[in-house]
Write a protein that holds these residues in place. Sequence first.
Motif, PDB file in Angstrom:
ATOM      1  N   SER A 157       0.849  -1.194   0.000  1.00  0.00           N
ATOM      2  CA  SER A 157       0.000   0.000   0.000  1.00  0.00           C
ATOM      3  C   SER A 157       0.883   1.242   0.000  1.00  0.00           C
ATOM      4  CB  SER A 157      -0.939  -0.009   1.190  1.00  0.00           C
ATOM      5  OG  SER A 157      -1.730   1.162   1.211  1.00  0.00           O
ATOM      6  N   VAL A 158       1.199   1.751   1.177  1.00  0.00           N
ATOM      7  CA  VAL A 158       2.037   2.944   1.303  1.00  0.00           C
ATOM      8  C   VAL A 158       3.438   2.664   0.752  1.00  0.00           C
ATOM      9  CG1 VAL A 158       3.177   4.453   2.975  1.00  0.00           C
ATOM     10  CG2 VAL A 158       0.771   3.817   3.288  1.00  0.00           C
ATOM     11  N   SER A 159       3.989   3.685   0.103  1.00  0.00           N
ATOM     12  CA  SER A 159       5.352   3.567  -0.416  1.00  0.00           C
ATOM     13  C   SER A 159       6.201   4.727   0.093  1.00  0.00           C
ATOM     14  CB  SER A 159       5.344   3.580  -1.942  1.00  0.00           C
ATOM     15  OG  SER A 159       6.662   3.558  -2.461  1.00  0.00           O
ATOM     16  N   THR A 160       7.483   4.463   0.260  1.00  0.00           N
ATOM     17  CA  THR A 160       8.423   5.499   0.666  1.00  0.00           C
ATOM     18  C   THR A 160       9.564   5.563  -0.335  1.00  0.00           C
ATOM     19  OG1 THR A 160       7.934   5.058   3.006  1.00  0.00           O
ATOM     20  CG2 THR A 160       9.906   6.351   2.525  1.00  0.00           C
ATOM     21  N   LEU A 161       9.833   6.750  -0.817  1.00  0.00           N
ATOM     22  CA  LEU A 161      10.993   6.989  -1.677  1.00  0.00           C
ATOM     23  C   LEU A 161      12.094   7.558  -0.795  1.00  0.00           C
ATOM     24  CD1 LEU A 161      12.224   7.144  -4.567  1.00  0.00           C
ATOM     25  CD2 LEU A 161      11.349   9.486  -4.684  1.00  0.00           C
ATOM     26  N   LYS A 162      13.253   6.923  -0.845  1.00  0.00           N
ATOM     27  CA  LYS A 162      14.351   7.302   0.028  1.00  0.00           C
ATOM     28  C   LYS A 162      15.511   7.818  -0.814  1.00  0.00           C
ATOM     29  CE  LYS A 162      12.928   3.603   3.142  1.00  0.00           C
ATOM     30  NZ  LYS A 162      13.357   2.600   4.148  1.00  0.00           N
ATOM     31  N   ILE A 163      16.060   8.953  -0.438  1.00  0.00           N
ATOM     32  CA  ILE A 163      17.181   9.532  -1.158  1.00  0.00           C
ATOM     33  C   ILE A 163      18.312   9.761  -0.163  1.00  0.00           C
ATOM     34  CG2 ILE A 163      17.970  11.318  -2.745  1.00  0.00           C
ATOM     35  CD1 ILE A 163      15.031  12.015  -3.277  1.00  0.00           C
ATOM     36  N   GLN A 164      19.441   9.135  -0.425  1.00  0.00           N
ATOM     37  CA  GLN A 164      20.610   9.279   0.435  1.00  0.00           C
ATOM     38  C   GLN A 164      21.548  10.341  -0.130  1.00  0.00           C
ATOM     39  OE1 GLN A 164      22.055   5.204   0.185  1.00  0.00           O
ATOM     40  NE2 GLN A 164      21.185   4.736   2.193  1.00  0.00           N
ATOM     41  N   ARG A 165      22.314  10.956   0.747  1.00  0.00           N
ATOM     42  CA  ARG A 165      23.361  11.913   0.349  1.00  0.00           C
ATOM     43  C   ARG A 165      22.832  12.862  -0.730  1.00  0.00           C
ATOM     44  NH1 ARG A 165      25.222   6.951  -0.081  1.00  0.00           N
ATOM     45  NH2 ARG A 165      25.574   7.107  -2.354  1.00  0.00           N
ATOM     46  N   THR A 166      21.785  13.578  -0.387  1.00  0.00           N
ATOM     47  CA  THR A 166      21.109  14.426  -1.376  1.00  0.00           C
ATOM     48  C   THR A 166      22.066  15.421  -2.010  1.00  0.00           C
ATOM     49  OG1 THR A 166      20.396  15.852   0.439  1.00  0.00           O
ATOM     50  CG2 THR A 166      18.809  14.250  -0.395  1.00  0.00           C
ATOM     51  N   GLU A 167      21.792  15.696  -3.270  1.00  0.00           N
ATOM     52  CA  GLU A 167      22.560  16.666  -4.056  1.00  0.00           C
ATOM     53  C   GLU A 167      21.616  17.763  -4.540  1.00  0.00           C
ATOM     54  OE1 GLU A 167      24.396  14.464  -7.179  1.00  0.00           O
ATOM     55  OE2 GLU A 167      25.640  13.269  -5.815  1.00  0.00           O
ATOM     56  N   ARG A 168      22.177  18.899  -4.871  1.00  0.00           N
ATOM     57  CA  ARG A 168      21.345  20.029  -5.323  1.00  0.00           C
ATOM     58  C   ARG A 168      20.545  19.652  -6.568  1.00  0.00           C
ATOM     59  NH1 ARG A 168      25.987  22.765  -3.460  1.00  0.00           N
ATOM     60  NH2 ARG A 168      25.524  23.866  -1.519  1.00  0.00           N
ATOM     61  N   GLY A 169      21.099  18.808  -7.387  1.00  0.00           N
ATOM     62  CA  GLY A 169      20.407  18.361  -8.594  1.00  0.00           C
ATOM     63  C   GLY A 169      19.206  17.473  -8.324  1.00  0.00           C
ATOM     64  N   ASP A 170      19.026  17.040  -7.080  1.00  0.00           N
ATOM     65  CA  ASP A 170      17.856  16.231  -6.737  1.00  0.00           C
ATOM     66  C   ASP A 170      16.629  17.110  -6.502  1.00  0.00           C
ATOM     67  OD1 ASP A 170      19.898  14.101  -4.579  1.00  0.00           O
ATOM     68  OD2 ASP A 170      19.560  14.019  -6.750  1.00  0.00           O
ATOM     69  N   SER A 171      16.816  18.400  -6.455  1.00  0.00           N
ATOM     70  CA  SER A 171      15.698  19.320  -6.237  1.00  0.00           C
ATOM     71  C   SER A 171      14.693  19.185  -7.374  1.00  0.00           C
ATOM     72  CB  SER A 171      16.199  20.764  -6.158  1.00  0.00           C
ATOM     73  OG  SER A 171      17.045  20.947  -5.034  1.00  0.00           O
ATOM     74  N   ALA A 172      13.449  18.903  -7.013  1.00  0.00           N
ATOM     75  CA  ALA A 172      12.386  18.669  -7.999  1.00  0.00           C
ATOM     76  C   ALA A 172      11.097  18.407  -7.234  1.00  0.00           C
ATOM     77  CB  ALA A 172      12.723  17.473  -8.876  1.00  0.00           C
ATOM     78  N   VAL A 173      10.018  18.243  -7.988  1.00  0.00           N
ATOM     79  CA  VAL A 173       8.768  17.765  -7.398  1.00  0.00           C
ATOM     80  C   VAL A 173       8.695  16.260  -7.642  1.00  0.00           C
ATOM     81  CG1 VAL A 173       6.253  17.836  -7.483  1.00  0.00           C
ATOM     82  CG2 VAL A 173       7.579  19.951  -7.700  1.00  0.00           C
ATOM     83  N   TYR A 174       8.510  15.505  -6.585  1.00  0.00           N
ATOM     84  CA  TYR A 174       8.417  14.052  -6.686  1.00  0.00           C
ATOM     85  C   TYR A 174       6.938  13.684  -6.641  1.00  0.00           C
ATOM     86  CZ  TYR A 174      13.418  13.895  -6.376  1.00  0.00           C
ATOM     87  OH  TYR A 174      14.757  14.065  -6.666  1.00  0.00           O
ATOM     88  N   LEU A 175       6.486  13.081  -7.735  1.00  0.00           N
ATOM     89  CA  LEU A 175       5.081  12.724  -7.902  1.00  0.00           C
ATOM     90  C   LEU A 175       4.884  11.229  -7.694  1.00  0.00           C
ATOM     91  CD1 LEU A 175       4.392  14.752 -11.157  1.00  0.00           C
ATOM     92  CD2 LEU A 175       3.408  15.266  -8.934  1.00  0.00           C
ATOM     93  N   CYS A 176       3.800  10.902  -7.039  1.00  0.00           N
ATOM     94  CA  CYS A 176       3.407   9.510  -6.876  1.00  0.00           C
ATOM     95  C   CYS A 176       2.079   9.322  -7.601  1.00  0.00           C
ATOM     96  CB  CYS A 176       3.254   9.179  -5.400  1.00  0.00           C
ATOM     97  SG  CYS A 176       2.683   7.507  -5.061  1.00  0.00           S
ATOM     98  N   ALA A 177       1.896   8.172  -8.216  1.00  0.00           N
ATOM     99  CA  ALA A 177       0.643   7.842  -8.879  1.00  0.00           C
ATOM    100  C   ALA A 177       0.262   6.412  -8.539  1.00  0.00           C
ATOM    101  CB  ALA A 177       0.765   8.015 -10.392  1.00  0.00           C
ATOM    102  N   SER A 178      -1.026   6.108  -8.621  1.00  0.00           N
ATOM    103  CA  SER A 178      -1.457   4.732  -8.416  1.00  0.00           C
ATOM    104  C   SER A 178      -2.512   4.368  -9.450  1.00  0.00           C
ATOM    105  CB  SER A 178      -1.989   4.523  -6.991  1.00  0.00           C
ATOM    106  OG  SER A 178      -3.230   5.182  -6.782  1.00  0.00           O
ATOM    107  N   SER A 179      -2.675   3.074  -9.647  1.00  0.00           N
ATOM    108  CA  SER A 179      -3.682   2.617 -10.604  1.00  0.00           C
ATOM    109  C   SER A 179      -4.138   1.208 -10.240  1.00  0.00           C
ATOM    110  CB  SER A 179      -3.129   2.631 -12.036  1.00  0.00           C
ATOM    111  OG  SER A 179      -2.216   1.570 -12.238  1.00  0.00           O
TER     112      SER A 179
END
Lengths: 112, 116
Positions: B73-95
């Motif tokens: 059901s629930v999902s988690t997106l994990k980002i380690q050692r973040t970089e400036r280039g990771d800046s964005a909108v992270y979208l989740c979708a389901s179907s």
Amino acid sequence: QQQVKQSPQSLIVQKGGISIINCAYENTAFDYFPWYQQFPGKGPALLIAIRPDVSEKKEGRFTISFNKSAKQFSLHIMDSQPGDSATYFCAASVWGAQKLVFGQGTRLTINP
Amino acid sequence: GAGVSQTPSNKVTEKGKYVELRCDPISGHTALYWYRQSLGQGPEFLIYFQGTGAADDSGLPNDRFFAVRPEGSVSTLKIQRTERGDSAVYLCASSLTVRSSYNEQFFGPGTRLTVL
């Protein structure tokens, strides 16, 4: 590699006019072509979609035209309204692959 | 009914930090997707889950990115050692997953990640 190319980047149309957004794709395995509408601060929402076995699909004021030989498809919005002002994305998918490949988006502004 | 929800709506972090982004799909939807949308661009596919397993993770940019969906059901997106280039909108979708038809993906509002 940009698999779906969308144009124009931005478009301004007068109220009541026709808005036309175009997309071209490279991967001939694509067989599902949806259009998404996105308002600021919101996620994309499906507007209309087409499969390559038909050349046109119409839902209300929205029409998709599809040209398989040219690998192009377009969205036409008839009688454009200020409420249609949003960003529109074309996308493509391969049956069974599930993931969508999106175009770069078109920011549409309808002037009242 | 409730749509796809994502938390937090905004996340500001410093370069090198670890972040977790959460997605609650529509109840009953077996498929879950993560996309990343950079400013002025279309969403870019990251990973797709069917149930608990990652069916396609070909869009994850590198091994700093990882996603889980332990109970389907629930999902988690994990980002380690973040970089400036990771800046964005992270979208989740389901179907839903119906073999005989294309399954509309319903998107959440996204998490805006800013890496300073």
